[in-house]
Motif scaffolding. Structure first.
Motif, short mmCIF file in Angstrom:
data_model
loop_
_atom_site.label_atom_id
_atom_site.label_comp_id
_atom_site.label_asym_id
_atom_site.label_seq_id
_atom_site.Cartn_x
_atom_site.Cartn_y
_atom_site.Cartn_z
N VAL A 45 -4.78 0.75 -5.75
CA VAL A 45 -4.12 -0.55 -5.84
C VAL A 45 -3.09 -0.64 -4.70
CG1 VAL A 45 -2.68 -2.07 -7.26
CG2 VAL A 45 -4.46 -0.66 -8.34
N MET A 46 -3.25 -1.65 -3.86
CA MET A 46 -2.36 -1.81 -2.71
C MET A 46 -1.08 -2.55 -3.13
SD MET A 46 -4.49 -0.25 -0.88
CE MET A 46 -3.94 -0.25 0.81
N ASP A 47 -0.11 -2.58 -2.25
CA ASP A 47 1.18 -3.19 -2.59
C ASP A 47 1.06 -4.67 -2.95
OD1 ASP A 47 2.41 -0.80 -2.18
OD2 ASP A 47 3.26 -1.29 -0.22
N PHE A 74 -6.47 13.10 6.71
CA PHE A 74 -6.48 11.65 6.49
C PHE A 74 -6.56 11.00 7.87
CE2 PHE A 74 -3.78 11.52 2.27
CZ PHE A 74 -4.78 12.19 1.61
N HIS A 75 -7.73 10.47 8.22
CA HIS A 75 -7.90 9.91 9.56
C HIS A 75 -9.07 8.94 9.54
CE1 HIS A 75 -8.68 9.79 13.91
NE2 HIS A 75 -7.46 10.24 14.07
N GLY A 106 -11.79 19.00 3.59
CA GLY A 106 -11.92 17.70 2.97
C GLY A 106 -11.19 16.65 3.76
N GLY A 107 -11.35 15.43 3.32
CA GLY A 107 -10.64 14.38 4.02
C GLY A 107 -10.92 13.03 3.42
N VAL A 108 -10.13 12.06 3.87
CA VAL A 108 -10.32 10.67 3.48
C VAL A 108 -10.35 9.84 4.76
CG1 VAL A 108 -9.35 8.71 2.21
CG2 VAL A 108 -9.08 11.03 1.30
N ALA A 109 -11.32 8.92 4.83
CA ALA A 109 -11.39 8.02 5.98
C ALA A 109 -10.34 6.93 5.79
CB ALA A 109 -12.79 7.43 6.09
N VAL A 110 -9.20 7.11 6.42
CA VAL A 110 -8.09 6.17 6.27
C VAL A 110 -7.12 6.37 7.43
CG1 VAL A 110 -6.77 7.81 4.83
CG2 VAL A 110 -6.21 5.40 4.72
N ASP A 111 -6.47 5.30 7.84
CA ASP A 111 -5.38 5.44 8.79
C ASP A 111 -4.07 5.38 7.99
OD1 ASP A 111 -3.49 5.40 10.70
OD2 ASP A 111 -4.28 3.69 11.82
N PRO A 112 -3.48 6.55 7.70
CA PRO A 112 -2.31 6.55 6.81
C PRO A 112 -1.11 5.81 7.39
CG PRO A 112 -2.68 8.75 7.74
CD PRO A 112 -3.83 7.89 8.18
N LYS A 113 -1.13 5.62 8.73
CA LYS A 113 0.01 4.90 9.34
C LYS A 113 0.02 3.43 8.92
CE LYS A 113 -0.01 8.01 13.25
NZ LYS A 113 -0.98 8.27 14.30
N LEU A 115 -0.50 2.49 5.81
CA LEU A 115 -0.18 2.43 4.38
C LEU A 115 1.32 2.54 4.18
CD1 LEU A 115 -2.82 4.93 2.86
CD2 LEU A 115 -3.05 2.45 3.21
N SER A 116 1.82 1.90 3.14
CA SER A 116 3.23 2.12 2.76
C SER A 116 3.32 3.48 2.07
CB SER A 116 3.67 1.02 1.79
OG SER A 116 3.00 1.22 0.55
N ALA A 117 4.54 3.96 1.86
CA ALA A 117 4.72 5.26 1.19
C ALA A 117 4.09 5.23 -0.20
CB ALA A 117 6.20 5.60 1.11
N GLY A 118 4.24 4.10 -0.89
CA GLY A 118 3.69 3.99 -2.25
C GLY A 118 2.17 4.02 -2.22
N GLU A 119 1.58 3.31 -1.25
CA GLU A 119 0.11 3.29 -1.15
C GLU A 119 -0.42 4.69 -0.81
OE1 GLU A 119 -0.48 -1.36 0.35
OE2 GLU A 119 -0.17 0.22 1.84
#
Ligand code: NAD
Length: 407
Positions: A45-47, A74-75, A106-113, A115-119
């Protein structure tokens, strides 16, 4: 773009071809196959209240020598082939440095930059729930990698504890100090690479003042740049994902770190020239320490590389074609599976401390680390000399022999 997994399998095939009497065919066959591949999609769930699905992976390559072990990345570029390659290399690496683990990643396809801290926290917790069935402190032990850190590891321990009803710190390594982490873990990959460099320094006839370039200025890159600087070498160039900076007489690395931390960029560092990422790889220097991502030294770049030594802190920075070119040019590649194994070695120390409820000093940790890195470096060097192999081929031979003993 070269495929990291194809490269990893080519490296394995090359070793089987180059050292047929030394490496058994059975272990080569074993190491072609992962034990388990976990491929998940999970909602976060996003902000703004919307729901986004993310794609995550955990690959458990081999556990003949002990529980699966390997980081989480996470990249946006994370995909199955990258994770498979990294899990395979972890298997080789843990055997080279002689710790009782197998390999996973392991990993997740995501650009963490983005995302907010909560996300980021909700994504981490959701991913932990998705892979909870296959991880565990005697089964598969994750750790940080690109764009993941101690805070993310802490969230994972906490989330897993909610599922099992019991906090088990040995589940994950690379945690914060207040949460079961080890002294020295944060800088261990660079520190270990430094010990490996020292072990090779004399053999390679390198002087006391080398010119060094460091690609990637994150966890691993900043530490190795600082260690070269502290020991009187000239770090002439460093780069991050936006570009590089160069100073012929050597950069003031502590000042570069302060500049990067406060401005989030290397650009604008006083007195330095800006350079492209490609120019860094081919700049005039004695040693390059790639500390970013895979496939940086390709067959196009390798012929133009001026350094005589490549100290691979990143995983998979050199393609097999570039390896061949380096061998012809007499450039020594100190391979990732040795050079960056200080991270997982110190993860093993963290796990040992968690299991025995102890807390070691940084000095104790680094003494043990130096012991493991020196022994692994000498083992690799002597196999390379004995069988006329490159350092990477020798490291693979060492690992294959050790893993093969467990079949
Ligand atoms: P990190 O996220 O802290 O840093 C990565 C750095 O690389 C960042 O500065 C980023 O800007 C830079 N970068 C990305 N693309 C680049 C490019 N094209 N050119 C120049 N710089 C670029 O990650 P890290 O933990 O330091 O990991 C770096 C490498 O070291 C990875 O290959 C990782 O698998 C390997 N490694 C890390 C550890 C560890 O303990 N952190 C252990 C073993 C291996």
């Amino acid at each position: 773009m070269a495929n990291a997994f194809e490269n990893a399998m080519k490296q394995l095939a090359e070793v089987a071809k180059r050292a047929p009497g030394v490496v058994g065919t059975e272990i080569v066959e074993y190491l072609h196959h992962p034990v388990r591949i976990v491929d998940v999609e999970f909602p976060v769930v996003m902000d703004n209240g919307s729901r986004t699905f993310f794609h995550g992976y955990r690959v458990q390559w081999n556990n003949l020598r002990g529980p699966f072990k390997g980081g989480l990345r996470f990249h946006p570029q994370v995909d199955m082939d990258e994770v498979k390659a990294l899990a395979f290399w972890m298997t080789i690496k843990c055997a080279v440095v002689n710790i009782p683990y197998g390999g996973g990643k392991g990993g997740v396809a995501v650009d963490p930059k983005r995302l907010s801290a909560g996300e980021l926290e909700r994504l981490t917790r959701a991913f932990t729930r998705s892979i909870a069935d296959v991880i565990g402190s005697d089964k598969d032990i994750p750790a940080p990698d690109v764009n993941t850190n101690a805070q993310i590891m802490d969230w994972m321990v906490d989330e897993y504890g909610k599922i099992t009803g019991k906090i088990d710190y040995a589940l994950i390594t690379g945690k914060s100090l207040g949460n079961g982490g080890s002294e020295g873990r944060g800088t261990a990959t660079g520190q270990g690479a430094w010990y490996v460099f020292e072990a090779y320094q004399k053999k390679l006839g390198l002087g006391e003042t080398c010119k060094v370039a460091v690609q990637g200025f994150g966890n691993a890159g900043q530490v190795i740049a600082s260690l070269f600087y502290q020991h009187g070498h000239q770090v002439v160039a460093v780069s991050d994902s936006h570009g590089g900076i160069y100073q012929e007489n050597g950069l003031d690395i502590p000042a570069v770190i302060t500049h990067k931390t406060s401005t989030k960029t290397l650009a604008g560092f006083p007195g330095a020239k800006e350079m492209s990422q490609e120019d860094l790889l081919t700049c005039a220097c004695d040693v390059i320490a790639p500390s970013a991502l895979e496939n940086q030294f390709t067959k196009e770049i390798a012929p133009r590389v001026q350094a005589k030594v490549i100290l691979e802190l990143a995983n998979g920075p050199t393609t097999p074609e570039a390896d061949e070119i380096f061998a012809q040019k007499n450039v020594t590649v100190i391979p990732d599976v040795l050079a960056n194994s200080g991270g997982v070695a110190t993860s093993f120390f963290e796990w040992q401390q968690n299991k025995s409820n102890e807390h070691w000093t940084e000095q104790q940790v680094f003494e043990k680390l130096k012991g493991l890195m020196d022994a692994a470096s000498q083992d690799v060097i002597s196999i390379a000399d004995q069988h006329h192999l490159t350092q990477r081929q020798a490291a693979f031979v060492l690992a294959l022999k050790r893993i093969g003993e467990k079949i």
